[in-house]
Design a protein around this motif. Structure first.
Motif, PDB file in Angstrom:
ATOM      1  N   SER A  89       0.810  -1.213   0.000  1.00 36.01           N
ATOM      2  CA  SER A  89       0.000   0.000   0.000  1.00 36.01           C
ATOM      3  C   SER A  89       0.843   1.262   0.000  1.00 36.01           C
ATOM      4  O   SER A  89       0.389   2.293  -0.482  1.00 36.01           O
ATOM      5  CB  SER A  89      -0.900   0.028   1.235  1.00 36.01           C
ATOM      6  OG  SER A  89      -1.697  -1.100   1.280  1.00 36.01           O
ATOM      7  N   TYR A  90       2.064   1.198   0.557  1.00 39.10           N
ATOM      8  CA  TYR A  90       2.804   2.431   0.801  1.00 39.10           C
ATOM      9  C   TYR A  90       2.983   3.254  -0.465  1.00 39.10           C
ATOM     10  O   TYR A  90       2.639   4.429  -0.526  1.00 39.10           O
ATOM     11  CB  TYR A  90       4.170   2.118   1.435  1.00 39.10           C
ATOM     12  CG  TYR A  90       4.888   3.376   1.844  1.00 39.10           C
ATOM     13  CD1 TYR A  90       4.557   4.013   3.020  1.00 39.10           C
ATOM     14  CD2 TYR A  90       5.850   3.952   1.024  1.00 39.10           C
ATOM     15  CE1 TYR A  90       5.169   5.185   3.387  1.00 39.10           C
ATOM     16  CE2 TYR A  90       6.461   5.135   1.380  1.00 39.10           C
ATOM     17  CZ  TYR A  90       6.119   5.744   2.563  1.00 39.10           C
ATOM     18  OH  TYR A  90       6.721   6.913   2.917  1.00 39.10           O
ATOM     19  N   ARG A  91       3.485   2.609  -1.510  1.00 39.51           N
ATOM     20  CA  ARG A  91       3.716   3.333  -2.752  1.00 39.51           C
ATOM     21  C   ARG A  91       2.398   3.768  -3.378  1.00 39.51           C
ATOM     22  O   ARG A  91       2.263   4.869  -3.906  1.00 39.51           O
ATOM     23  CB  ARG A  91       4.482   2.433  -3.725  1.00 39.51           C
ATOM     24  CG  ARG A  91       4.801   3.139  -4.996  1.00 39.51           C
ATOM     25  CD  ARG A  91       5.464   2.245  -6.011  1.00 39.51           C
ATOM     26  NE  ARG A  91       5.263   2.840  -7.309  1.00 39.51           N
ATOM     27  CZ  ARG A  91       4.175   2.688  -8.006  1.00 39.51           C
ATOM     28  NH1 ARG A  91       3.205   1.948  -7.543  1.00 39.51           N
ATOM     29  NH2 ARG A  91       4.029   3.270  -9.169  1.00 39.51           N
ATOM     30  N   TYR A  92       1.418   2.896  -3.293  1.00 40.62           N
ATOM     31  CA  TYR A  92       0.107   3.194  -3.863  1.00 40.62           C
ATOM     32  C   TYR A  92      -0.480   4.451  -3.224  1.00 40.62           C
ATOM     33  O   TYR A  92      -1.068   5.301  -3.893  1.00 40.62           O
ATOM     34  CB  TYR A  92      -0.805   1.991  -3.621  1.00 40.62           C
ATOM     35  CG  TYR A  92      -2.075   2.006  -4.426  1.00 40.62           C
ATOM     36  CD1 TYR A  92      -2.106   1.458  -5.700  1.00 40.62           C
ATOM     37  CD2 TYR A  92      -3.224   2.565  -3.908  1.00 40.62           C
ATOM     38  CE1 TYR A  92      -3.256   1.476  -6.434  1.00 40.62           C
ATOM     39  CE2 TYR A  92      -4.387   2.583  -4.643  1.00 40.62           C
ATOM     40  CZ  TYR A  92      -4.402   2.038  -5.903  1.00 40.62           C
ATOM     41  OH  TYR A  92      -5.552   2.072  -6.634  1.00 40.62           O
ATOM     42  N   LEU A  93      -0.300   4.587  -1.908  1.00 41.51           N
ATOM     43  CA  LEU A  93      -0.886   5.726  -1.202  1.00 41.51           C
ATOM     44  C   LEU A  93      -0.095   7.004  -1.447  1.00 41.51           C
ATOM     45  O   LEU A  93      -0.641   8.098  -1.371  1.00 41.51           O
ATOM     46  CB  LEU A  93      -0.944   5.440   0.296  1.00 41.51           C
ATOM     47  CG  LEU A  93      -2.039   4.479   0.715  1.00 41.51           C
ATOM     48  CD1 LEU A  93      -1.952   4.212   2.196  1.00 41.51           C
ATOM     49  CD2 LEU A  93      -3.397   5.020   0.366  1.00 41.51           C
ATOM     50  N   SER A  98     -14.642  -1.534   8.423  1.00 42.09           N
ATOM     51  CA  SER A  98     -13.398  -0.933   7.941  1.00 42.09           C
ATOM     52  C   SER A  98     -13.261  -1.119   6.429  1.00 42.09           C
ATOM     53  O   SER A  98     -12.691  -0.262   5.761  1.00 42.09           O
ATOM     54  CB  SER A  98     -12.174  -1.479   8.674  1.00 42.09           C
ATOM     55  OG  SER A  98     -12.420  -2.710   9.240  1.00 42.09           O
ATOM     56  N   LEU A  99     -13.823  -2.202   5.907  1.00 43.20           N
ATOM     57  CA  LEU A  99     -13.739  -2.390   4.451  1.00 43.20           C
ATOM     58  C   LEU A  99     -14.588  -1.374   3.695  1.00 43.20           C
ATOM     59  O   LEU A  99     -14.189  -0.933   2.617  1.00 43.20           O
ATOM     60  CB  LEU A  99     -14.164  -3.810   4.081  1.00 43.20           C
ATOM     61  CG  LEU A  99     -13.071  -4.860   4.209  1.00 43.20           C
ATOM     62  CD1 LEU A  99     -13.621  -6.236   3.923  1.00 43.20           C
ATOM     63  CD2 LEU A  99     -11.929  -4.565   3.265  1.00 43.20           C
ATOM     64  N   ALA A 132     -12.203  -0.865  -5.919  1.00 42.82           N
ATOM     65  CA  ALA A 132     -11.419  -0.669  -4.704  1.00 42.82           C
ATOM     66  C   ALA A 132      -9.964  -0.381  -5.052  1.00 42.82           C
ATOM     67  O   ALA A 132      -9.478  -0.795  -6.106  1.00 42.82           O
ATOM     68  CB  ALA A 132     -11.508  -1.915  -3.833  1.00 42.82           C
ATOM     69  N   PRO A 133      -9.235   0.332  -4.160  1.00 47.23           N
ATOM     70  CA  PRO A 133      -7.790   0.472  -4.355  1.00 47.23           C
ATOM     71  C   PRO A 133      -7.153  -0.918  -4.435  1.00 47.23           C
ATOM     72  O   PRO A 133      -7.537  -1.807  -3.663  1.00 47.23           O
ATOM     73  CB  PRO A 133      -7.322   1.193  -3.091  1.00 47.23           C
ATOM     74  CG  PRO A 133      -8.537   1.809  -2.518  1.00 47.23           C
ATOM     75  CD  PRO A 133      -9.694   0.990  -2.935  1.00 47.23           C
ATOM     76  N   THR A 134      -6.189  -1.102  -5.343  1.00 48.57           N
ATOM     77  CA  THR A 134      -5.716  -2.467  -5.612  1.00 48.57           C
ATOM     78  C   THR A 134      -5.188  -3.220  -4.390  1.00 48.57           C
ATOM     79  O   THR A 134      -5.506  -4.399  -4.233  1.00 48.57           O
ATOM     80  CB  THR A 134      -4.669  -2.439  -6.729  1.00 48.57           C
ATOM     81  OG1 THR A 134      -5.187  -1.632  -7.759  1.00 48.57           O
ATOM     82  CG2 THR A 134      -4.388  -3.812  -7.261  1.00 48.57           C
ATOM     83  N   PRO A 135      -4.405  -2.589  -3.490  1.00 56.40           N
ATOM     84  CA  PRO A 135      -3.989  -3.381  -2.309  1.00 56.40           C
ATOM     85  C   PRO A 135      -5.190  -3.863  -1.498  1.00 56.40           C
ATOM     86  O   PRO A 135      -5.166  -4.960  -0.939  1.00 56.40           O
ATOM     87  CB  PRO A 135      -3.144  -2.394  -1.498  1.00 56.40           C
ATOM     88  CG  PRO A 135      -2.719  -1.365  -2.460  1.00 56.40           C
ATOM     89  CD  PRO A 135      -3.808  -1.258  -3.475  1.00 56.40           C
ATOM     90  N   ILE A 136      -6.248  -3.028  -1.451  1.00 56.25           N
ATOM     91  CA  ILE A 136      -7.442  -3.428  -0.712  1.00 56.25           C
ATOM     92  C   ILE A 136      -8.165  -4.555  -1.431  1.00 56.25           C
ATOM     93  O   ILE A 136      -8.740  -5.447  -0.802  1.00 56.25           O
ATOM     94  CB  ILE A 136      -8.365  -2.211  -0.511  1.00 56.25           C
ATOM     95  CG1 ILE A 136      -7.719  -1.250   0.452  1.00 56.25           C
ATOM     96  CG2 ILE A 136      -9.726  -2.615   0.037  1.00 56.25           C
ATOM     97  CD1 ILE A 136      -7.276  -1.878   1.748  1.00 56.25           C
ATOM     98  N   THR A 137      -8.116  -4.553  -2.758  1.00 61.55           N
ATOM     99  CA  THR A 137      -8.689  -5.677  -3.488  1.00 61.55           C
ATOM    100  C   THR A 137      -7.990  -6.965  -3.073  1.00 61.55           C
ATOM    101  O   THR A 137      -8.634  -7.990  -2.856  1.00 61.55           O
ATOM    102  CB  THR A 137      -8.544  -5.472  -5.004  1.00 61.55           C
ATOM    103  OG1 THR A 137      -8.948  -4.152  -5.306  1.00 61.55           O
ATOM    104  CG2 THR A 137      -9.396  -6.433  -5.766  1.00 61.55           C
ATOM    105  N   GLY A 138      -6.650  -6.884  -2.949  1.00 61.15           N
ATOM    106  CA  GLY A 138      -5.905  -8.044  -2.474  1.00 61.15           C
ATOM    107  C   GLY A 138      -6.341  -8.459  -1.081  1.00 61.15           C
ATOM    108  O   GLY A 138      -6.511  -9.643  -0.795  1.00 61.15           O
ATOM    109  N   PHE A 139      -6.557  -7.465  -0.214  1.00 59.02           N
ATOM    110  CA  PHE A 139      -7.002  -7.739   1.158  1.00 59.02           C
ATOM    111  C   PHE A 139      -8.373  -8.407   1.159  1.00 59.02           C
ATOM    112  O   PHE A 139      -8.608  -9.399   1.864  1.00 59.02           O
ATOM    113  CB  PHE A 139      -7.043  -6.417   1.927  1.00 59.02           C
ATOM    114  CG  PHE A 139      -7.315  -6.551   3.397  1.00 59.02           C
ATOM    115  CD1 PHE A 139      -6.302  -6.882   4.272  1.00 59.02           C
ATOM    116  CD2 PHE A 139      -8.581  -6.351   3.899  1.00 59.02           C
ATOM    117  CE1 PHE A 139      -6.541  -6.996   5.628  1.00 59.02           C
ATOM    118  CE2 PHE A 139      -8.834  -6.465   5.252  1.00 59.02           C
ATOM    119  CZ  PHE A 139      -7.812  -6.794   6.112  1.00 59.02           C
TER     120      PHE A 139
END
Lengths: 175, 479
Positions: free
Chosen positions: B89-93, B136-137, B230-237
């Motif tokens: 997520s870090y880079r994505y954010l 939270s999701l 959804a933001p891609t890291p969240i899709t992974g989550f």
């Protein structure tokens, strides 16, 4: 005494159907309050006066006030004022007050003629017992519920904050 | 509840502590790197603390939470996956022109909810954990407020998840009305006594609620849209932690309340499994949108997983646990590559934007190819061994029809995985201009996460017995 339960359950279903089918938001809210009242009466009849009181204080009280505030903030201008006057015509509040009247007479009946529990075989649960259960075996559940509220709060803050990109001043520019 | 009960809860308490600490720090000093580092450290700490807690297992902490080998294994998995999502997520954010810090608080809360779900032995704690995860999701899916697609996905998830929660609650209420208990063990006892009542419709409604969270086929409609928005890291989550935790709970509940004695439930799950396998794979065939392809593929994978779920015996638990670990590694890796590729102009959505990826960015292309091969179940990857175990569990319990369905739908699935790979290997288009990834920090974190995931993928594919041993050891202490 199960009649009390069935009548208030019927009122609950009827008023909830009316919430969904109303076009005007204020009318829907009136029926929603009646729906909460009927749920509270069901809890009361089942021997849970504490939960019944919470249902009225929290749902019909606090949450509904928030709803009304939001609607008041959204409805601005002359046109909506005109609509509001139309929406408060006498025939509009006949339905909700009729249903609320049924619930009220049930409550009077319960208090005057029976003990606190109306449904046979129901045992009355006092606030003290609720408290002991919450902070005894269910203590972890209470803590988890606080985390749940925190999640809702942080999410609502983020989604509701102003559209500006950078932090700190987001709340300031909304006035 | 006694003070000595707190120690087995250490991982959960640690995560809650980091949530509060993060909130306090954000209130006084906003710094993306600090919050992210603290979140990562907290998740790693919680993951390590599960090892320490293992000496207490099995331990029932009040009747809400059970800390046994099973829950410790899945907790560790959830925390590790949360850590990988943090790295991705870090880079994505950094690319996001908005507040970044709340994201980590919500991510931690989501992980907390999932860890409560896997450790719950009571419907109250299960429902609270599920709600912490869902709430939270909602906010995480709609986190990018400038993206109408993200807001749409968030609202869609909110409405549908609330509806499915209503089904779930009604199911729990019916089970409670019939048995008088919310405790899994007690319910199993009264369900085992042979009487048939409200517990059947209650379990049916429970399956609807769980099926929604796992996006199994009749309840899968929301999946592609939400995964896309959804933001891609969240899709992974969403695809890994949220589904895996609910599946672990479902396995625990239905192992206790033995479903194999109930033919109608076995039939229901068989139909859902077959529909998910074929539905997911067939719907993915004609998609040109990579995130949607992966969404449909995750539907199909949970269909495969249901086969192991229906198989009885100890092999079933081993197979599902192995499959879930392999699936977590693979799907996080796949979404991680998409997250790493996204630039200022948005995410590489369409298949055509992957043309020649292998020649322009060999590392990312190679990782994505490995992940896709694992999803397809090609040997030497974790996905192959996972599928092998699922099939072995199915054959061991004589579920021939389901095993045949896995084979057939895997062949269909092969088509769309290989299609993405062939596009990546095709020639770079004539009009291709090298835009370069936007220059923000954090590419190292994403690179580290992807490298570790790829190594895990190959390691699990070549030498699966190491993980199998761990699973056996953990599950043997399962109460």
């Amino acid at each position: 005494m199960n009649t009390v339960f069935y009548v208030s359950a019927l009122v609950a279903i009827l008023s909830t159907v009316l919430v969904i089918t109303r076009v005007n938001v204020v009318h829907a809210l009136l029926y929603l309050i009646v729906s909460f009242f009927s749920l509270a009466l069901i809890f009361f009849a089942l021997g849970a006066p504490f939960v019944a009181a919470l249902e009225i204080i929290i749902y019909a009280g606090a949450i509904m006030v928030l709803f009304v505030f939001v609607i008041m903030m959204l409805n601005l201008g002359q046109r909506s004022r005109e609509e509001e006057r139309l929406s408060l015509e006498p025939k509009m509040w006949i339905g909700p007050s009729l249903l609320a009247g049924v619930l009220f007479s049930e409550l009077i009946y319960l208090i005057v003629y029976t003990g606190n529990t109306a449904v046979s075989s129901a045992v009355e649960i006092t606030p003290k017992q609720v408290g002991i259960a919450l902070f005894g075996p269910y203590a972890i559940g209470v803590e988890l519920a606080s985390m749940l509220l925190l999640a809702g709060l942080v999410g609502a803050y983020h989604l509701g904050a102003g559209r500006t990109g950078n932090s700190s001043s987001v709340t300031g520019d909304k006035t | 509840m006694k003070i000595s009960d707190l120690l087995p809860l250490l991982p959960i308490l640690l995560i809650s502590g980091v949530v509060v600490l993060n909130l306090l720090i954000i209130a006084f000093y906003r710094n993306h790197l600090l919050t992210a580092a603290l979140t990562g450290a907290g998740l790693i700490g919680a993951c390590v603390s599960t090892v320490a807690v293992y000496s207490f297992a099995p331990r029932q902490v009040t009747h809400l939470i059970i800390i046994d080998g099973y829950s410790i294994f899945y907790m560790a998995l959830v925390f590790a996956a949360g850590f990988v999502v943090t790295l991705l997520s870090y880079r994505y954010l950094e690319l996001l022109e908005d507040d970044q810090e709340e994201y980590y608080v919500l991510l931690l809360l989501g992980t907390l909810g999932s860890s409560v779900i896997v450790a719950s032995s009571h419907f109250a704690s299960f429902f609270l954990g599920l709600e912490i995860l869902s709430v939270s999701l909602y906010a995480l899916i709609a986190y990018n407020r400038n993206d109408p697609l993200g807001i749409e996905a968030g609202v869609k998830y909110l409405v549908l998840a609330a509806t499915s929660d209503a089904f779930l609650l009604f199911g729990i209420a019916l089970i409670y009305a019939d048995t008088g208990f919310l405790d899994f063990t007690q319910i199993a006892k009264s369900a085992g006594s042979g009487h048939v009542g409200l517990i059947i419709p209650g379990t049916g409604l429970l399956i609807v609620g769980l099926g929604f969270k796992l996006s199994l086929v009749p309840f899968h409609m929301w999946t592609p849209d939400v995964y896309e928005g959804a933001p891609t890291p969240i899709t992974g989550f969403l695809a890994s932690v949220s589904k895996g935790a609910v599946f672990a709970l479902m396995l625990r509940y239905f192992t206790k309340v033995d479903i194999h004695t109930n033919n109608s439930l076995v039939l229901v799950f068989t139909v859902i499994a077959v529909a998910s396998m074929f539905g997911g794979n067939l719907l993915a065939l004609l998609q040109n949108h990579v995130k949607r392809v992966l969404a449909y593929s995750s539907i199909a994978h949970f269909g495969y997983l249901l086969t192991a779920f229906l198989a009885s015996g100890s092999l079933a638990v081993t197979a599902t646990s192995y499959y879930l670990v392999a699936y977590f590694v693979t799907i996080l890796g796949a979404f991680g590559v998409i997250a790493a590729l996204s630039g200022c102009r948005g995410e590489p959505d369409l298949l055509s934007s992957y043309r020649g990826l292998f020649w322009t960015r060999p590392m990312l292309g190679g990782v994505l190819a490995a992940m896709l091969l694992s999803l397809a179940g090609i040997p030497l990857t974790a996905g192959f061994v996972g599928k092998f175990y699922v099939m072995a569990a199915g054959i061991g319990s004589h579920l021939w029809f389901l095993v045949a369905c896995i084979t057939m739908s895997s062949v269909i699935g092969l088509f769309y995985y290989l299609r993405i790979i062939s596009v990546m290997f095709s020639k770079i288009p004539e009009d291709f201009e090298e835009t370069g990834l936007p220059d923000v920090s954090g590419i190292a974190a994403a690179g580290l996460a992807l490298t570790v995931l790829t190594l895990f993928l190959v390691w699990l594919g070549i030498y699966p017995s190491s993980l199998i041993e761990v699973i056996h050891k953990m599950m043997s202490s399962c109460a």
